[in-house]
Design a protein around this motif. Sequence first.
Motif, mmCIF file in Angstrom:
data_model
loop_
_atom_site.group_PDB
_atom_site.id
_atom_site.type_symbol
_atom_site.label_atom_id
_atom_site.label_comp_id
_atom_site.label_asym_id
_atom_site.label_seq_id
_atom_site.Cartn_x
_atom_site.Cartn_y
_atom_site.Cartn_z
ATOM 1 N N ALA A 12 0.740 -1.543 0.311
ATOM 2 C CA ALA A 12 -0.065 0.251 -0.105
ATOM 3 C C ALA A 12 0.692 1.383 0.126
ATOM 4 C CB ALA A 12 -0.813 0.007 0.899
ATOM 5 N N ALA A 13 2.227 0.966 0.412
ATOM 6 C CA ALA A 13 3.199 2.466 1.141
ATOM 7 C C ALA A 13 3.897 2.505 -0.170
ATOM 8 C CB ALA A 13 3.694 1.717 1.752
ATOM 9 N N GLN A 14 3.731 1.152 -1.726
ATOM 10 C CA GLN A 14 4.788 1.864 -2.601
ATOM 11 C C GLN A 14 3.425 1.830 -3.639
ATOM 12 O OE1 GLN A 14 7.128 -1.679 -3.280
ATOM 13 N NE2 GLN A 14 8.405 -0.462 -1.423
ATOM 14 N N GLU A 15 2.015 2.114 -3.613
ATOM 15 C CA GLU A 15 0.716 2.323 -4.638
ATOM 16 C C GLU A 15 0.788 3.092 -5.441
ATOM 17 O OE1 GLU A 15 -4.198 1.757 -5.406
ATOM 18 O OE2 GLU A 15 -3.431 1.244 -3.102
ATOM 19 N N ARG A 16 1.194 2.829 -7.470
ATOM 20 C CA ARG A 16 1.680 4.288 -7.210
ATOM 21 C C ARG A 16 0.430 3.982 -8.684
ATOM 22 N NH1 ARG A 16 6.069 6.748 -6.812
ATOM 23 N NH2 ARG A 16 6.585 7.196 -8.421
ATOM 24 N N GLY A 17 -0.415 5.022 -9.671
ATOM 25 C CA GLY A 17 -1.438 5.680 -9.945
ATOM 26 C C GLY A 17 -1.476 4.785 -11.323
ATOM 27 N N PRO A 18 -2.116 4.258 -12.291
ATOM 28 C CA PRO A 18 -1.736 3.563 -13.439
ATOM 29 C C PRO A 18 -1.861 4.139 -14.256
ATOM 30 C CG PRO A 18 -4.170 3.592 -12.155
ATOM 31 C CD PRO A 18 -3.282 4.219 -11.099
ATOM 32 N N THR A 20 -0.358 8.191 -13.881
ATOM 33 C CA THR A 20 0.521 9.287 -14.471
ATOM 34 C C THR A 20 1.039 8.348 -13.585
ATOM 35 O OG1 THR A 20 -0.613 9.837 -11.565
ATOM 36 C CG2 THR A 20 -1.376 10.725 -13.438
ATOM 37 N N ASN A 21 1.581 7.487 -12.895
ATOM 38 C CA ASN A 21 2.604 6.451 -12.230
ATOM 39 C C ASN A 21 3.089 7.441 -11.116
ATOM 40 O OD1 ASN A 21 4.305 4.522 -11.823
ATOM 41 N ND2 ASN A 21 5.966 5.551 -12.951
ATOM 42 N N LEU A 22 2.006 8.411 -10.584
ATOM 43 C CA LEU A 22 2.697 9.021 -9.047
ATOM 44 C C LEU A 22 2.137 8.051 -8.221
ATOM 45 C CD1 LEU A 22 2.057 12.274 -10.546
ATOM 46 C CD2 LEU A 22 4.059 11.617 -10.166
ATOM 47 N N PRO A 23 2.511 8.562 -6.598
ATOM 48 C CA PRO A 23 1.959 7.772 -5.481
ATOM 49 C C PRO A 23 0.572 7.733 -5.255
ATOM 50 C CG PRO A 23 4.701 8.659 -4.915
ATOM 51 C CD PRO A 23 3.540 9.579 -6.579
ATOM 52 N N LEU A 24 -0.188 6.773 -4.284
ATOM 53 C CA LEU A 24 -1.422 6.926 -4.247
ATOM 54 C C LEU A 24 -0.633 6.660 -2.653
ATOM 55 C CD1 LEU A 24 -3.784 5.705 -7.444
ATOM 56 C CD2 LEU A 24 -3.813 7.858 -6.571
ATOM 57 N N PRO A 25 -2.253 7.160 -2.097
ATOM 58 C CA PRO A 25 -2.795 8.147 -2.817
ATOM 59 C C PRO A 25 -2.289 9.661 -2.014
ATOM 60 C CG PRO A 25 -2.788 8.247 -0.183
ATOM 61 C CD PRO A 25 -2.486 6.354 -0.996
ATOM 62 N N ALA A 62 -7.761 7.885 -5.780
ATOM 63 C CA ALA A 62 -7.390 6.470 -6.929
ATOM 64 C C ALA A 62 -7.463 7.695 -8.665
ATOM 65 C CB ALA A 62 -8.761 5.978 -7.917
ATOM 66 N N GLU A 63 -6.512 6.745 -10.054
ATOM 67 C CA GLU A 63 -6.638 7.752 -11.001
ATOM 68 C C GLU A 63 -7.902 6.942 -12.577
ATOM 69 O OE1 GLU A 63 -2.707 7.756 -12.094
ATOM 70 O OE2 GLU A 63 -2.240 9.282 -10.687
ATOM 71 N N TYR A 64 -8.139 7.222 -13.399
ATOM 72 C CA TYR A 64 -8.878 6.075 -15.034
ATOM 73 C C TYR A 64 -9.059 7.460 -15.137
ATOM 74 C CZ TYR A 64 -12.196 4.041 -17.471
ATOM 75 O OH TYR A 64 -12.724 2.936 -18.371
ATOM 76 N N GLY A 65 -8.122 7.190 -16.658
ATOM 77 C CA GLY A 65 -7.891 8.053 -17.421
ATOM 78 C C GLY A 65 -7.623 9.671 -17.420
ATOM 79 N N HIS A 66 -7.977 10.769 -17.352
ATOM 80 C CA HIS A 66 -8.054 12.493 -17.049
ATOM 81 C C HIS A 66 -8.942 12.383 -15.802
ATOM 82 C CE1 HIS A 66 -6.260 13.353 -20.761
ATOM 83 N NE2 HIS A 66 -7.119 12.893 -21.993
ATOM 84 N N TRP A 67 -9.000 11.061 -15.079
ATOM 85 C CA TRP A 67 -10.190 12.116 -13.357
ATOM 86 C C TRP A 67 -9.287 11.102 -12.567
ATOM 87 C CZ3 TRP A 67 -15.090 14.369 -14.624
ATOM 88 C CH2 TRP A 67 -15.275 14.447 -15.779
ATOM 89 N N ARG A 68 -10.050 12.305 -11.658
ATOM 90 C CA ARG A 68 -8.905 11.822 -9.702
ATOM 91 C C ARG A 68 -9.781 11.491 -9.464
ATOM 92 N NH1 ARG A 68 -5.896 11.022 -14.310
ATOM 93 N NH2 ARG A 68 -3.994 11.869 -14.928
#
Length: 156
Positions: A12-18, A20-25, A62-68
């Motif tokens: 969970a600490a290393q989760e990345r957005g699908p 942007t590849n930026l950290p989540l949260p 979370a991320e999905y396409g152009h949506w956050r």
Amino acid sequence: MIVALAMVSTSAAQERGPVTNLPLPRFVSMKAAEGYARHGPGKTHRIDWVYKHRNQPLEIIAEYGHWRRVRDRDGAGGWMHYSLLSGVRTVLVEQDMLELRRNPEPSAPVMAQAELGAIARLEKCVLDWCRISADRRTGWVPKQALWGVAAEEIVE
């Protein structure tokens, strides 16, 4: 059982957005003066919440396409178009008359005070203190008095 919990915590600490590849949260701020938080990621979904404060801190979960998918300090939120959000970091003051100090230590001189609910720009954070600025005033405050920065986060 304990080993499984430790592995979940690490991943969970290393989760990345699908997208942007930026950290989540992660924390961001509102770029626009008004923004709609929708029930789903798209303009056809109903509007659940309307944010009306430019620079308000939000947390992307979370991320999905152009949506956050975002949530605010109270846990409310929804899906927002990425163009309404900014990587500029802001925080919400959670203590009334919070003292902004010259240095990150409790005995440092007080430079200003911030009211409960004030939005300030996040400039820097060390282990327990953050440097914030608002209305041309700058100072160090205890990190736990802010919403919009993680407890373990260091900001340079």
